[in-house]
Design a protein around this motif. Sequence first.
Motif, mmCIF file in Angstrom:
data_model
loop_
_atom_site.group_PDB
_atom_site.id
_atom_site.type_symbol
_atom_site.label_atom_id
_atom_site.label_comp_id
_atom_site.label_asym_id
_atom_site.label_seq_id
_atom_site.Cartn_x
_atom_site.Cartn_y
_atom_site.Cartn_z
ATOM 1 N N LEU A 136 0.819 -1.205 0.000
ATOM 2 C CA LEU A 136 0.000 0.000 0.000
ATOM 3 C C LEU A 136 0.853 1.255 0.000
ATOM 4 O O LEU A 136 0.612 2.190 -0.771
ATOM 5 N N ARG A 139 2.277 1.779 -3.390
ATOM 6 C CA ARG A 139 1.305 2.317 -4.337
ATOM 7 C C ARG A 139 1.077 3.804 -4.108
ATOM 8 O O ARG A 139 0.891 4.571 -5.055
ATOM 9 N N HIS A 156 -7.187 4.430 -0.821
ATOM 10 C CA HIS A 156 -6.307 3.317 -0.439
ATOM 11 C C HIS A 156 -6.530 2.940 1.021
ATOM 12 O O HIS A 156 -6.589 1.749 1.361
ATOM 13 N N THR A 160 -7.942 -0.716 2.217
ATOM 14 C CA THR A 160 -7.046 -1.567 3.005
ATOM 15 C C THR A 160 -7.700 -2.020 4.299
ATOM 16 O O THR A 160 -7.613 -3.191 4.674
#
Length: 470
Positions: A136, A139, A156, A160
């Motif tokens: 994550l 990204r 995100h 998550t």
Amino acid sequence: MKGFELPHHGGRRRWSIGRRLATAGADAAGLTVLTAFLVPARQTLSLAGIVLIYLTAVVIVAATSGLPMALAAAVASDVLVNFFFVPPFHTLTVESHDSVITLAVYVAVATTVSVAVDLAARQRAAAARSGVEAALLARITQAPLEERPLSAVLEHVRETFGMTGTALLERDADGERPVAVVGEPPSADPTLSVPAGEHLRLVADGPPVFAADERFLALLATAAARALQAERLASEAARARELTEIDRLRAALLAAVGHDLRTPLAGIKASVSSLREPDLELTDVQQAELLATVDASADKMNNLVENLLALSRLQAGALSVHPRRTALDEITAAALLHTPPAPGRAVDVDVPDDLPPAWADPGLLERVIANLVANALEAGPPDQPVHVHARQDGNVIRLHVTDHGPGVPADQRERIFAPFQRLDDRTTHHGLGLGLAIARGFTEAMNGTLSPTDTPGGGLTMTLTLPTTP
């Protein structure tokens, strides 16, 4: 607020206890079924074999249900072995010392194995979570800061942790307010809350998150704060560029308008002064020439003001467009009638009257064609006509305005569409350079295109493409 908060609402606690009770019931049922299968075979199986089978069951419980359930299963299975498989049967009395040792060692081994399995499961879960966190963060951080929108960072975080909504809050004198929200609006009691910098807080609402990594949440909050800072810096930079462009246009306007207004005003002033001079005897022809000069100068000033007003509407986004069925041949004739070429100049028109109607605003389209023709007449040599011809091409109509002037280099063609820009803009005697800028702006407002290409043999061809009537 420091760290992060994990509120425990009553509904969530009841849901967690219910799930644990269901797991305990499933484990108890499994031990019961296992005992039912082993009791008929206790005469053929040794006590050690039975203990190993129960130990396998305890390991399975440890791997699937966690350490507390595994310890309970170890104690329960020890009681079951004593009750059903150690003589005397169906009592908790143990006759043999060897059986006592076996049962005691079994409990110790089952407990040790359960702890080991639980630790291994926790390590695997931690490793998996670290991998997810690293992925994550990669990204989020792999894109340049100016290309990393705050909404993407919040999305995100929401994906998550399985949240229903995430937000970045900013505190000012009036309290906290959301500066960005993804999903549901933030509640007064969020599931996750972590500081994101000075006066900033990252919050999320959704299912409870147990044993959340404070360091990881802090990194996400920092990424969100940096994304907000990047967006604000980008906005300030865009505003600075806009102000710079406004200053540049203002300077160009003052420099160009100064000449373009003075020239017709000087002509009007000189002509009117001559007409009013009582001692100056003028023939009818001379008076007509002076009046024509006044008329031409007034038209030039009127065109200048109209172009400036049109450009201001384009740049302010206040242009009104009313498209309808429009006959291209009629609009072309009107454009040439209102802006006739200078004496000695010719315009060759080939716009068939059987073309399908174009879907355009007649007033805007007339101004576009007039500006294109005026630009072609200015660029082309006096002894060469400007050609205006149109043809249908599928669902569009293409109008070509062709001159035989010097042309425009390929790398300079976009420049001619900028306001107050000409290829020879070191002087101002060719006007403001608004015609093509307005022509393209009006064309795009009508969902059309305007593109320059080379004229075979030299020159420039402007191609106006408009959709036909839907």
